[in-house]
Design a protein around this motif. Structure first.
Motif, PDB file in Angstrom:
ATOM      1  N   SER A 103       0.793  -1.226   0.000  1.00 15.07           N
ATOM      2  CA  SER A 103       0.000   0.000   0.000  1.00 15.07           C
ATOM      3  C   SER A 103       0.828   1.280   0.000  1.00 15.07           C
ATOM      4  O   SER A 103       0.306   2.341  -0.344  1.00 15.07           O
ATOM      5  CB  SER A 103      -0.945   0.016   1.213  1.00 15.07           C
ATOM      6  OG  SER A 103      -0.206   0.040   2.412  1.00 15.07           O
TER       7      SER A 103
ATOM      8  N   SER B  31      -7.474   3.195   0.475  1.00 18.30           N
ATOM      9  CA  SER B  31      -7.401   2.039  -0.414  1.00 18.30           C
ATOM     10  C   SER B  31      -5.959   1.757  -0.794  1.00 18.30           C
ATOM     11  O   SER B  31      -5.308   2.585  -1.425  1.00 18.30           O
ATOM     12  CB  SER B  31      -8.219   2.298  -1.676  1.00 18.30           C
ATOM     13  OG  SER B  31      -7.987   1.306  -2.635  1.00 18.30           O
ATOM     14  N   PHE B  32      -5.434   0.598  -0.400  1.00 23.52           N
ATOM     15  CA  PHE B  32      -4.045   0.303  -0.737  1.00 23.52           C
ATOM     16  C   PHE B  32      -3.897   0.005  -2.219  1.00 23.52           C
ATOM     17  O   PHE B  32      -2.830   0.164  -2.785  1.00 23.52           O
ATOM     18  CB  PHE B  32      -3.469  -0.832   0.114  1.00 23.52           C
ATOM     19  CG  PHE B  32      -4.191  -2.131   0.035  1.00 23.52           C
ATOM     20  CD1 PHE B  32      -4.086  -2.935  -1.072  1.00 23.52           C
ATOM     21  CD2 PHE B  32      -4.948  -2.567   1.114  1.00 23.52           C
ATOM     22  CE1 PHE B  32      -4.736  -4.159  -1.130  1.00 23.52           C
ATOM     23  CE2 PHE B  32      -5.594  -3.780   1.063  1.00 23.52           C
ATOM     24  CZ  PHE B  32      -5.492  -4.579  -0.067  1.00 23.52           C
TER      25      PHE B  32
END
Length: 205
Positions: free
Chosen positions: A109, A196-197
């Motif tokens: 991420s 959101s990775f």
């Protein structure tokens, strides 16, 4: 020709399949839902973190309650996590596997070297390997909510503190450890603001 015992699907096997369907449903609903909500309504901010913790606990309790209603949960079939050996043994295992999971999540991420499309596979394989190693001993919780929900619903609190303390220590240590070797031209503050990775891992440098 009469069916042999090995050819017959037992009630226990059917129950396991049903549990997998229900478990996967909630995992996908929560995981994919959080990504969708993040993209629709914006990034997760610091004031929103307690809300997400409460949401995880609520989801865990509801899912556990659903399982308890669907199946006759005996002590042998308890779906929560209870140390098989000593509390100390399970605590160490939970710290290690939570460390590894957070280490991998941090890598996919926040690191420019990560391939965004492979993030899900990397995280999934890490969870799978953690379960193989620690599942028989600690239950491989890696998330306090995963253990708290079943414990509250079925009133099984043996060693519950292990699954609260262990994952917290492990994930914090894993995040800090990866930060020491992280390679990116983005400041850490910017990286931690995204929910959101996949988004951060695939974004151009």
């Amino acid at each position: 020709m009469a069916a042999t015992k090995s050819d017959t699907i037992t009630e226990e096997e059917i129950s396991k399949v049903e549990e997998e369907v229900i478990g996967t449903y909630f995992v996908v609903f929560a995981g994919c839902g959080s990504v969708a909500v993040n993209k629709i309504y914006g990034e997760v901010t610091f004031p929103g973190v307690p809300v997400y913790i409460a949401a995880q606990l609520m989801g865990s309790i509801l899912a556990s309650g659903t399982l308890a209603l669907l199946f006759e949960i005996t002590p042998k079939a308890y779906f929560g996590t209870v140390p098989v050996g000593s509390n100390a043994q399970s605590l160490v295992l939970e710290i290690i596997i939570s460390f590894l999971l957070m280490f991998v999540i941090s890598g996919v991420s926040t690191d420019n070297r990560a391939i965004g499309e492979m993030a899900g596979i990397a995280v999934g394989m890490t969870i799978l390997l953690n379960v193989f190693v620690a599942g028989r001993i600690s239950g491989a919780s890696m998330n306090p909510a995963r253990s708290i929900g079943p414990a509250i619903v079925k009133h099984v609190y043996k060693g519950l503190w292990v699954y609260i303390v262990g994952p917290i220590i492990g994930t914090i240590a894993g995040g800090f450890a990866y930060n020491l070797i992280r390679f990116t031209d983005k400041p850490l503050g910017q990286l931690t603001r995204t929910g959101s990775f996949f988004k951060s891992a695939s974004a151009p440098s």
